[in-house]
Design a protein around this motif. Sequence first.
Motif, PDB file in Angstrom:
ATOM      1  N   HIS A   1      16.925  28.869 124.926  1.00  0.00           N
ATOM      2  CA  HIS A   1      18.029  29.519 125.627  1.00  0.00           C
ATOM      3  C   HIS A   1      18.659  28.547 126.610  1.00  0.00           C
ATOM      4  O   HIS A   1      17.960  27.954 127.422  1.00  0.00           O
ATOM      5  CB  HIS A   1      17.523  30.760 126.362  1.00  0.00           C
ATOM      6  N   THR A   2      19.973  28.397 126.534  1.00  0.00           N
ATOM      7  CA  THR A   2      20.663  27.442 127.408  1.00  0.00           C
ATOM      8  C   THR A   2      21.810  28.061 128.191  1.00  0.00           C
ATOM      9  O   THR A   2      22.526  27.362 128.880  1.00  0.00           O
ATOM     10  CB  THR A   2      21.226  26.268 126.577  1.00  0.00           C
ATOM     11  N   SER A   3      21.985  29.379 128.114  1.00  0.00           N
ATOM     12  CA  SER A   3      23.099  30.045 128.788  1.00  0.00           C
ATOM     13  C   SER A   3      22.732  30.393 130.222  1.00  0.00           C
ATOM     14  O   SER A   3      21.570  30.399 130.604  1.00  0.00           O
ATOM     15  CB  SER A   3      23.471  31.312 128.009  1.00  0.00           C
ATOM     16  N   ARG A   4      23.740  30.746 131.039  1.00  0.00           N
ATOM     17  CA  ARG A   4      23.519  31.075 132.452  1.00  0.00           C
ATOM     18  C   ARG A   4      22.897  32.447 132.649  1.00  0.00           C
ATOM     19  O   ARG A   4      22.296  32.713 133.671  1.00  0.00           O
ATOM     20  CB  ARG A   4      24.827  30.980 133.229  1.00  0.00           C
ATOM     21  N   VAL A   5      23.034  33.360 131.677  1.00  0.00           N
ATOM     22  CA  VAL A   5      22.530  34.725 131.817  1.00  0.00           C
ATOM     23  C   VAL A   5      21.161  34.839 131.147  1.00  0.00           C
ATOM     24  O   VAL A   5      20.994  34.458 129.996  1.00  0.00           O
ATOM     25  CB  VAL A   5      23.516  35.739 131.196  1.00  0.00           C
ATOM     26  N   ASN A   6      20.207  35.377 131.880  1.00  0.00           N
ATOM     27  CA  ASN A   6      18.852  35.554 131.366  1.00  0.00           C
ATOM     28  C   ASN A   6      18.871  36.553 130.202  1.00  0.00           C
ATOM     29  O   ASN A   6      19.347  37.674 130.356  1.00  0.00           O
ATOM     30  CB  ASN A   6      17.958  36.075 132.496  1.00  0.00           C
ATOM     31  N   PRO A   7      18.339  36.183 129.037  1.00  0.00           N
ATOM     32  CA  PRO A   7      18.356  37.087 127.884  1.00  0.00           C
ATOM     33  C   PRO A   7      17.584  38.390 128.118  1.00  0.00           C
ATOM     34  O   PRO A   7      17.894  39.413 127.520  1.00  0.00           O
ATOM     35  CB  PRO A   7      17.714  36.288 126.761  1.00  0.00           C
ATOM     36  N   LEU A   8      16.596  38.374 129.005  1.00  0.00           N
ATOM     37  CA  LEU A   8      15.856  39.607 129.284  1.00  0.00           C
ATOM     38  C   LEU A   8      16.727  40.614 130.031  1.00  0.00           C
ATOM     39  O   LEU A   8      16.526  41.828 129.894  1.00  0.00           O
ATOM     40  CB  LEU A   8      14.579  39.290 130.065  1.00  0.00           C
ATOM     41  N   LEU A   9      17.707  40.134 130.795  1.00  0.00           N
ATOM     42  CA  LEU A   9      18.650  41.042 131.449  1.00  0.00           C
ATOM     43  C   LEU A   9      19.555  41.701 130.407  1.00  0.00           C
ATOM     44  O   LEU A   9      19.857  42.886 130.497  1.00  0.00           O
ATOM     45  CB  LEU A   9      19.498  40.298 132.481  1.00  0.00           C
ATOM     46  N   VAL A  10      19.974  40.937 129.421  1.00  0.00           N
ATOM     47  CA  VAL A  10      20.808  41.490 128.347  1.00  0.00           C
ATOM     48  C   VAL A  10      19.983  42.473 127.512  1.00  0.00           C
ATOM     49  O   VAL A  10      20.498  43.490 127.048  1.00  0.00           O
ATOM     50  CB  VAL A  10      21.407  40.374 127.468  1.00  0.00           C
ATOM     51  N   ALA A  11      18.697  42.183 127.356  1.00  0.00           N
ATOM     52  CA  ALA A  11      17.813  43.116 126.654  1.00  0.00           C
ATOM     53  C   ALA A  11      17.748  44.441 127.413  1.00  0.00           C
ATOM     54  O   ALA A  11      17.677  45.512 126.794  1.00  0.00           O
ATOM     55  CB  ALA A  11      16.419  42.513 126.494  1.00  0.00           C
ATOM     56  N   GLU A  12      17.803  44.397 128.749  1.00  0.00           N
ATOM     57  CA  GLU A  12      17.853  45.628 129.554  1.00  0.00           C
ATOM     58  C   GLU A  12      19.122  46.425 129.257  1.00  0.00           C
ATOM     59  O   GLU A  12      19.096  47.642 129.161  1.00  0.00           O
ATOM     60  CB  GLU A  12      17.808  45.301 131.052  1.00  0.00           C
ATOM     61  N   VAL A  13      20.255  45.720 129.119  1.00  0.00           N
ATOM     62  CA  VAL A  13      21.515  46.381 128.777  1.00  0.00           C
ATOM     63  C   VAL A  13      21.387  47.056 127.410  1.00  0.00           C
ATOM     64  O   VAL A  13      21.800  48.197 127.226  1.00  0.00           O
ATOM     65  CB  VAL A  13      22.697  45.378 128.788  1.00  0.00           C
ATOM     66  N   ALA A  14      20.804  46.335 126.450  1.00  0.00           N
ATOM     67  CA  ALA A  14      20.602  46.896 125.101  1.00  0.00           C
ATOM     68  C   ALA A  14      19.700  48.125 125.164  1.00  0.00           C
ATOM     69  O   ALA A  14      19.978  49.144 124.520  1.00  0.00           O
ATOM     70  CB  ALA A  14      20.015  45.841 124.170  1.00  0.00           C
ATOM     71  N   THR A  15      18.636  48.048 125.943  1.00  0.00           N
ATOM     72  CA  THR A  15      17.722  49.187 126.091  1.00  0.00           C
ATOM     73  C   THR A  15      18.461  50.380 126.669  1.00  0.00           C
ATOM     74  O   THR A  15      18.298  51.511 126.196  1.00  0.00           O
ATOM     75  CB  THR A  15      16.530  48.804 126.989  1.00  0.00           C
ATOM     76  N   GLY A  16      19.287  50.151 127.690  1.00  0.00           N
ATOM     77  CA  GLY A  16      20.069  51.226 128.292  1.00  0.00           C
ATOM     78  C   GLY A  16      21.031  51.871 127.306  1.00  0.00           C
ATOM     79  O   GLY A  16      21.360  53.052 127.423  1.00  0.00           O
TER      80      GLY A  16
END
Length: 170
Positions: free
Chosen positions: A54-69
């Motif tokens: 992963h090389t992006s500025r946004v943590n993928p686990l935070l995006v996983a939280e969005v997906a979970t929501g």
Amino acid sequence: QGGTSLSEGMFASLAAISGKPIRVPEGATEEDIVGMDIGHFGSAVIVMLSDGEHTSRVNPLLVAEVATGAGVRVFPIGLGRPQGATLNVDGFHIQTTLNERLLKAIAEKTEGTYLRAEDEAQLKDIYRNIDLQLTTKGEDTEITSLLAMAAMVVMCAGAELTIRWFGRVP
């Protein structure tokens, strides 16, 4: 740009699922990202083929939280080997290492399943057998107050009938 952006890939998938663009504003905090409401899409899944780097500025686990929501499950498929490998892509030699820990964490957070493919045959087998069935999750609902209300109605009806039949309350 080169590199892998799990976050941007998941955001692009969520945008396709929701039918509207999803962007993270520059300077957004973790709370801003986790608090994003894109709607609920409980029958949608994301199948993600990645080495987990992963090389992006946004943590993928935070995006996983969005997906979970949003009720979206993510099925990461880890491609490669944990000890690393060199890939030849369009004449370029790319050194990559499989980050299973991150891919497993994304799957766990979204109630998906992590799968691993070391070669083309395993990948074909995964695609053939991946279980993308709709799942439901039951929730307990407290009904004590409804039962108490029903008992109160029966008790009041009994009192009313007693008054009508006997002309008094015993």
